[in-house]
Write an enzyme that holds these catalytic residues in place. Structure first.
Site, short mmCIF file in Angstrom:
data_model
loop_
_atom_site.label_atom_id
_atom_site.label_comp_id
_atom_site.label_asym_id
_atom_site.label_seq_id
_atom_site.Cartn_x
_atom_site.Cartn_y
_atom_site.Cartn_z
N HIS A 259 -5.97 4.66 -5.04
CA HIS A 259 -5.53 3.83 -6.17
C HIS A 259 -5.07 2.46 -5.72
O HIS A 259 -4.52 2.29 -4.64
CB HIS A 259 -4.43 4.54 -6.97
CG HIS A 259 -3.24 4.96 -6.16
ND1 HIS A 259 -2.43 6.00 -6.53
CD2 HIS A 259 -2.72 4.49 -5.01
CE1 HIS A 259 -1.46 6.14 -5.65
NE2 HIS A 259 -1.61 5.24 -4.73
N ASN A 260 -5.34 1.46 -6.59
CA ASN A 260 -4.92 0.07 -6.38
C ASN A 260 -5.61 -0.62 -5.22
O ASN A 260 -5.24 -1.75 -4.87
CB ASN A 260 -3.40 -0.05 -6.17
CG ASN A 260 -2.60 0.58 -7.28
OD1 ASN A 260 -3.05 0.64 -8.43
ND2 ASN A 260 -1.41 1.05 -6.96
#
Length: 354
Positions: A259-260
């Site tokens: 994620h991210n």
């Protein structure tokens, strides 16, 4: 190799015309009318084939080569037998890739599974709120969720699931069994079979009662134009920000992107790579197979990371790193040489004692 009916030969293109399209110099102008029908490796190339050669180390392959033409640079052209026409170029590898695109266009993206299908299969489910442009093909057992948007010329394979609100651009290929949710895809994106895009990122906080509490993941995945993602690769949506894959980046099979993560433009990421959450990867970065990247680090533009490396800290732009932990390539190679030398000396002493 037997005749490959999956990818039959081209009807034929004149060698002179092909040379012009590839930006290569045909050294023997009298060969311009010869027809090229297919690509092949040097050692088993036959009449009608074009192949390429990058190094004199492969010169033995020329003994069995019966190709109509070969792509190579000036240094190699001198050793090519006279029956093979030479297309001279300083970028033989790139020219061969372009030749393959011209001669085998159907192999450039995954083919439809069902023959003669156009439009939406009656065996697919498309939510009434979904919006599809002209020329979209949806194969059997695909599920298209509420408020999904799909651009013109996009192909959706069998068993694909597109979650609510997903947006797919034009001329994309979403192959069999791929799953996409919480994601926006640009134009000409290719997802190979089994790719999973937009599922939860891996995020947990400690619980006062022991164990872990799940941290909500409410970001998206943004995939820009001309990205290709391999089979069974997974890209997690962001926690609160977006996970972003930059324009033109190519990702191999079985890669995990957390994620991210933000990956720049025109990167190459090879199989089994794992990139932990909130890492930033610059433009033009090349990451070798099975490398692991720590979270919350920055990889600069143009970095090259060797296969099976463990990257634990930032890497400045333009550097070449390798090893565990990853370090500048010159240091890594020196360390390997020292370890090898110690092992050789130990074995030598053991032999003397015996």
């Amino acid at each position: 190799m037997e005749q490959n009916w999956f990818f039959p030969p081209h009807d034929g293109i004149r060698l002179g015309d092909l040379a012009e399209r590839l930006g290569a110099e045909l050294l023997d102008g009298s060969a311009a009318s010869r027809l090229i029908r297919n690509v092949s490796p040097v050692y088993r190339a036959k009449d009608g084939d074009i192949c390429y050669m990058l190094s004199r180390k492969s010169r033995a392959d020329l003994d069995t080569c019966r190709a109509t033409a070969i792509l190579c640079d000036k240094a190699i052209a001198a050793i090519v037998p006279p029956h093979i026409a030479v297309l001279q170029t300083s970028r033989a590898h790139m020219a061969f890739a372009l030749a393959g695109e011209i001669l085998q266009p159907s192999a450039m993206r995954p083919a439809l599974t069902t023959s003669e299908l156009s439009g939406i299969s009656p065996l697919a489910y498309v939510d009434p709120t979904a919006r599809l442009e002209a020329g979209v093909v949806i194969e059997p057992t695909a599920v298209i969720g509420a408020n999904v948007e799909i651009g013109e010329g996009t192909r959706i394979g069998p068993g694909v699931v597109l979650g609510q609100g997903v947006k797919i651009g034009r001329d994309c290929t979403i192959s069999a069994g791929a799953k996409v949710q919480c994601a926006l895809l640009g134009n000409r994106v290719i997802l190979h079979p089994g790719a999973c895009i937009g599922q939860d990122g891996f995020g947990y906080g400690p619980s006062p009662k022991g164990g872990m509490i799940k941290i909500v993941q409410v970001g998206r995945v943004i995939i820009q134009d001309d990205v290709e993602i391999g089979a069974n690769t997974t890209i997690d949506r962001g926690t609160m920000d977006d996970t972003v894959i930059g324009e033109g980046t190519k990702i191999d099979n079985q890669v995990q992107i957390g994620h991210n993560v933000r990956i720049g433009r025109h990167c190459g990421i090879v199989s089994k790579v794992g990139i932990a959450g909130s890492t930033t990867v610059g433009d033009g970065v090349m990451i070798g197979g099975a490398a692991g990247l720590n979270g919350h680090i920055t990889i600069g533009d143009g970095v090259q990371i060797a296969a099976m490396s463990g990257v634990v800290a930032d890497i400045p732009a333009g550097e070449r790193y390798g090893g565990i932990p990853a370090r500048p390539m010159r240091d890594f190679l020196r360390d390997v040489a020292e370890i090898t030398m110690r092992g050789t000396n130990k074995n030598s002493k053991r032999g003397d004692k015996e």
